[in-house]
Design an enzyme around this catalytic site. Structure first.
Site, PDB file in Angstrom:
ATOM      1  N   LYS A  14       1.379   4.239  -2.789  1.00 53.68           N
ATOM      2  CA  LYS A  14       1.081   5.719  -2.571  1.00 53.68           C
ATOM      3  C   LYS A  14       2.447   6.688  -3.124  1.00 53.68           C
ATOM      4  O   LYS A  14       2.287   7.553  -3.397  1.00 53.68           O
ATOM      5  CB  LYS A  14       0.713   5.930  -1.263  1.00 53.68           C
ATOM      6  CG  LYS A  14      -0.717   5.314  -0.936  1.00 53.68           C
ATOM      7  CD  LYS A  14      -1.742   6.155  -1.544  1.00 53.68           C
ATOM      8  CE  LYS A  14      -2.965   5.738  -1.354  1.00 53.68           C
ATOM      9  NZ  LYS A  14      -4.230   6.536  -2.239  1.00 53.68           N
ATOM     10  N   TYR A  55       0.752  -1.201   0.183  1.00 51.85           N
ATOM     11  CA  TYR A  55       0.084  -0.035  -0.032  1.00 51.85           C
ATOM     12  C   TYR A  55       0.838   1.241  -0.035  1.00 51.85           C
ATOM     13  O   TYR A  55       0.700   1.986  -0.838  1.00 51.85           O
ATOM     14  CB  TYR A  55      -1.069   0.079   1.259  1.00 51.85           C
ATOM     15  CG  TYR A  55      -1.917   1.151   1.315  1.00 51.85           C
ATOM     16  CD1 TYR A  55      -2.831   1.169   0.694  1.00 51.85           C
ATOM     17  CD2 TYR A  55      -1.671   2.262   2.226  1.00 51.85           C
ATOM     18  CE1 TYR A  55      -3.775   2.622   0.593  1.00 51.85           C
ATOM     19  CE2 TYR A  55      -2.192   3.512   2.277  1.00 51.85           C
ATOM     20  CZ  TYR A  55      -3.461   3.457   1.607  1.00 51.85           C
ATOM     21  OH  TYR A  55      -4.267   4.549   1.519  1.00 51.85           O
TER      22      TYR A  55
END
Length: 230
Positions: free
Chosen positions: A145, A141
């Site tokens: 990002k 994750y």
């Protein structure tokens, strides 16, 4: 700077959590219509909110959306996903799908709507990053990002010639469904949305929504060991 009053706005993932807060804040700031997307959209009671189906990892779905709403002035790339475990605990295919949603999804939507924004005077693109764009230790994750942050910075350069404002939004834990079970301090989504509205109106390029985000942004100038999260 981007005027909001009287505009038509697209918010991906706009029917819950942070996306729902974005939609409400933009309406309060004077937006005429907010198109809110979801994989399976639900009916809205406010006629200014128009629910539409979108799967950001599907080229055809994004193309259909661009045909449906050729009058968008502001695009908010909020839709995203996460997976548990670290980089070594997930199949590469799972990580690739996460990138397809979190990074390439924002690129697909921006590519589809950049010509629309150009025709309507420039407008704005808002991409929702995370403090984890800079902080390590959160697996795929955070890596996705970080890639989205880089994508946003490049899009800002490419869209400048057509007068499109590009805003990157960084934030720590925020009170949404994704982190509701975690017993940690959280931002109020309405506060984050208000900061984004202010950035649009003032011509800002980046929103650092909370103290932890400002800390890690400053830590980028120090040793990489200082970028790890507990």
């Amino acid at each position: 700077m981007t005027e909001i009053k009287g505009t038509r706005v697209l918010v991906t993932g706009g029917q819950r959590g942070l996306g729902k807060a974005f939609a409400a804040a933009l309406l309060e700031a004077g937006a005429e219509t907010v198109y809110v997307t979801a994989r399976r959209p639900e009916q809205e009671t406010d006629p200014r909110l128009v629910p539409l189906a979108l799967e950001v990892s599907d080229d055809a779905s994004v193309a259909r959306l661009a045909e449906q709403v050729p009058d968008v002035d502001i695009v908010v790339n909020n839709a995203g996903a996460t997976i548990p475990n670290g980089l070594l605990g997930n199949d590469v295919a799972e990580v690739a799908h996460l990138f397809d949603v979190n990074v390439l999804g924002a690129l697909r939507v921006t590519q589809a709507f950049a010509p629309v924004l150009a025709r309507r005077g420039g407008g704005a693109v808002v991409n929702v990053h995370s403090v984890l764009s800079w902080a390590s230790g959160t697996g795929a994750y955070g890596v996705s990002k970080a890639a989205l942050w880089s994508l946003t910075n490049s899009l800002r350069h490419e869209l400048a010639s057509q007068g499109t404002q590009v805003v990157g939004v960084h934030l720590g834990y925020t009170d949404t469904d994704m982190v509701r079970a975690l017993d940690v301090p959280k931002n109020d989504p309405r506060d984050v949305a208000a900061q984004v509205v202010e950035a649009l109106l003032k011509g800002g390029s980046e929103v650092l929504a909370d103290e932890v985000t400002r800390y890690f942004k400053a830590a980028l100038s120090g040793p990489v060991e200082g970028l790890a999260v507990a």
